[in-house]
Scaffold this active site. Structure first.
Site, short mmCIF file in Angstrom:
data_model
loop_
_atom_site.label_atom_id
_atom_site.label_comp_id
_atom_site.label_asym_id
_atom_site.label_seq_id
_atom_site.Cartn_x
_atom_site.Cartn_y
_atom_site.Cartn_z
N ARG A 165 13.85 -13.72 44.66
CA ARG A 165 13.63 -15.12 45.05
C ARG A 165 14.69 -15.62 46.05
O ARG A 165 15.06 -16.78 46.04
CB ARG A 165 13.62 -16.05 43.82
CG ARG A 165 12.48 -15.81 42.84
CD ARG A 165 11.13 -16.14 43.46
NE ARG A 165 10.07 -16.19 42.49
CZ ARG A 165 9.40 -15.12 42.03
NH1 ARG A 165 9.70 -13.92 42.48
NH2 ARG A 165 8.43 -15.26 41.15
N SER A 240 7.02 -21.51 38.54
CA SER A 240 8.25 -21.38 37.76
C SER A 240 9.28 -22.38 38.27
O SER A 240 9.59 -22.39 39.46
CB SER A 240 8.84 -19.98 37.92
OG SER A 240 7.91 -19.01 37.52
N GLU A 336 14.43 -22.73 40.64
CA GLU A 336 13.78 -21.90 41.65
C GLU A 336 13.15 -22.79 42.71
O GLU A 336 13.01 -22.40 43.86
CB GLU A 336 12.71 -21.05 40.97
CG GLU A 336 12.33 -19.81 41.72
CD GLU A 336 10.89 -19.83 42.17
OE1 GLU A 336 10.64 -19.39 43.29
OE2 GLU A 336 10.03 -20.30 41.42
N1 EPU Z 1 7.59 -15.87 27.74
C1 EPU Z 1 7.91 -16.70 26.68
N2 EPU Z 1 7.31 -17.92 26.62
C2 EPU Z 1 6.43 -18.35 27.55
C3 EPU Z 1 6.08 -17.50 28.61
C4 EPU Z 1 6.69 -16.26 28.69
O1 EPU Z 1 8.70 -16.36 25.80
O2 EPU Z 1 5.98 -19.50 27.43
C5 EPU Z 1 8.30 -14.56 27.84
C6 EPU Z 1 7.50 -13.39 27.30
O3 EPU Z 1 8.41 -12.51 26.70
C7 EPU Z 1 6.93 -12.75 28.56
C8 EPU Z 1 8.06 -13.00 29.56
O4 EPU Z 1 8.55 -14.29 29.21
O5 EPU Z 1 6.70 -11.40 28.41
C9 EPU Z 1 7.64 -12.97 31.01
O6 EPU Z 1 6.60 -13.93 31.23
P1 EPU Z 1 5.64 -13.84 32.49
O7 EPU Z 1 5.05 -12.49 32.60
O8 EPU Z 1 4.71 -15.00 32.44
O9 EPU Z 1 6.60 -13.95 33.75
P2 EPU Z 1 7.87 -14.85 34.11
O10 EPU Z 1 9.07 -13.98 34.12
O11 EPU Z 1 7.95 -16.08 33.26
C10 EPU Z 1 7.72 -14.35 36.66
C11 EPU Z 1 7.71 -15.12 37.93
C12 EPU Z 1 6.32 -15.70 38.19
C13 EPU Z 1 5.33 -14.56 38.26
C14 EPU Z 1 5.38 -13.77 36.94
C15 EPU Z 1 4.52 -12.55 36.95
C16 EPU Z 1 9.99 -15.95 38.21
C17 EPU Z 1 10.90 -17.13 38.19
N3 EPU Z 1 8.71 -16.19 37.89
O12 EPU Z 1 7.50 -15.28 35.60
O13 EPU Z 1 6.36 -16.34 39.45
O14 EPU Z 1 4.01 -15.03 38.49
O15 EPU Z 1 6.75 -13.32 36.70
O16 EPU Z 1 5.10 -11.52 37.69
O17 EPU Z 1 10.43 -14.84 38.52
C18 EPU Z 1 6.81 -18.47 40.46
O18 EPU Z 1 7.78 -17.94 41.00
O19 EPU Z 1 6.52 -19.67 40.67
C19 EPU Z 1 5.99 -17.69 39.56
C20 EPU Z 1 4.97 -18.22 38.89
#
Ligand code: EPU
Length: 340
Positions: A165, A240, A336
């Site tokens: 990012r 995010s 972010e």
């Molecule tokens: N999780 C929770 N609670 C929640 C949601 C998720 O505990 O409400 C935990 C779970 O363990 C899950 C992990 O977080 O396995 C990861 O969740 P998710 O796959 O939804 O991904 P993220 O790390 O929260 C990142 C990016 C997203 C992108 C997704 C998929 C960042 C800041 N965000 O989210 O990007 O779509 O991975 O690759 O890196 C964005 O940047 O706006 C964005 C949406």
């Protein structure tokens, strides 16, 4: 002649749906009109905000300066072989429409980045990434115009200083350039599919796809995003709100003893990336609403505006979340989204 409007509502121009006002507002649809605008006294004498799709920012107050909406369009083929195609894409093109265009043409690489809101020009600024793919992998160069001189400048991929990012455009080059186009190289055949994410594999199974291709992966990613992330045209949000923090291995070992279920992804240097959504959920914020703003019920990393929400109040909520995560886990969350 570029026209400059006064006292314009920014409500249609930010996905958080904040009704902030711009003192001045102009649209540019060519490099020439941008260069012309830079000579205007309103441009010279005011602070400026260059705006793409407005999908990664939060207005906390009215903008006391000039907002420039970037509308440079065009998808041009620069080079083509049997294996690869290189495209120069206008900064104002919609990112998702561009991805769909590529998927339809059979040009592979960015299908995992389907349905990310925003424009092509804004995408490299934060090195957009999702489901195991980041845009940097496909960037050949970026063309910009230096605001101070009106000169064109080409940034090679390595000059963009990409990270998670991150790019030079959020640091050394911040507010110094208009990104006018992005040049990417995609594959026409022998696609290197990325189905490393469990959610992508599970969704392909649900879709009864045994042999994925770029079209089915794009479809799977769209399904996942639609099920988890609120549609900004229905509920205001900027994806995010915070980055996923990286912590030292020692802190991770210590926390893991107290919270055995804490997820984390260890990098080559031993540091560990923790999902911010998990930290926020553990602090009890998931699904909480406060009048017309709140924390999404499916993805705790997404702050939402149910309509008429105040940007300063959303920022206040974000800071309360940050403080509670710091107190419970001793981890610093960094926004972010750009706070304006
Ligand atoms: N999780 C929770 N609670 C929640 C949601 C998720 O505990 O409400 C935990 C779970 O363990 C899950 C992990 O977080 O396995 C990861 O969740 P998710 O796959 O939804 O991904 P993220 O790390 O929260 C990142 C990016 C997203 C992108 C997704 C998929 C960042 C800041 N965000 O989210 O990007 O779509 O991975 O690759 O890196 C964005 O940047 O706006 C964005 C949406």
């Amino acid at each position: 002649m570029v026209s400059i409007q006064e006292n314009v509502s920014l409500l249609p121009f930010n996905t958080f749906g904040i009704d902030a006002k711009a003192k001045y507002f102009a649209r540019v649809s060519s490099e020439g009109s941008f260069i012309e605008l830079t000579q205007h006294p309103v441009f010279k004498n005011n602070k400026r905000l260059l705006l793409g799709g407005g999908s990664n920012l939060l207005f906390t107050k009215d903008f006391d300066g000039l907002v420039v909406k970037i509308e440079l369009k065009g998808i041009n083929i620069v080079e083509e072989t049997d294996d690869e195609i290189t495209l120069q894409v206008g900064a104002g093109e919609n990112w998702h429409e561009f991805v769909r265009h590529c998927v339809q043409k059979g040009w592979g690489g960015i299908e995992n980045l389907s349905l990310i809101p925003g424009t092509v020009g804004a995408a490299p600024m934060q090195n957009i990434g999702a489901y195991g793919v980041e845009i940097e992998k496909f960037i050949k160069n970026i063309l910009g115009i230096e605001i101070a001189t009106g000169q064109r400048k080409s940034f090679t991929k390595s000059e963009c200083e990409f990270g998670y990012r991150e790019s030079i455009f959020k640091h050394k080059a911040k507010n110094k350039y208009l990104i006018s186009s992005v040049t990417l190289t995609l594959r026409k055949r022998n696609h290197q599919l990325n189905t490393s994410y469990g959610a992508v594999q599970d969704t392909l199974k649900e879709m009864h796809v045994d042999h994925p291709d770029i079209a089915s992966i794009s479809e799977a990613v769209m399904r996942i995003r639609r099920s988890k992330l609120p549609d900004p045209s229905v509920v205001g949000n900027a994806g995010s709100f915070f980055k996923n923090p990286t912590i030292h291995a020692d802190l991770h070992d210590f926390l893991k003893k107290q919270h055995p279920s804490m997820p984390g992804y260890t990098s080559e240097n031993g540091s560990v990336k923790i999902p911010a959504a998990w930290l926020i959920e553990q602090c009890g914020w998931k699904g909480k609403t406060f009048n017309n703003i709140g924390v999404n019920q499916h993805q705790a990393l997404v702050l939402v505006n149910y309509g008429g929400g105040d940007g300063a109040k959303i920022f206040e909520l974000a800071m309360k979340i940050k403080t509670s995560v710091k107190e419970k886990f001793n981890i610093d969350l960094q926004p972010e989204v750009n706070i304006i």
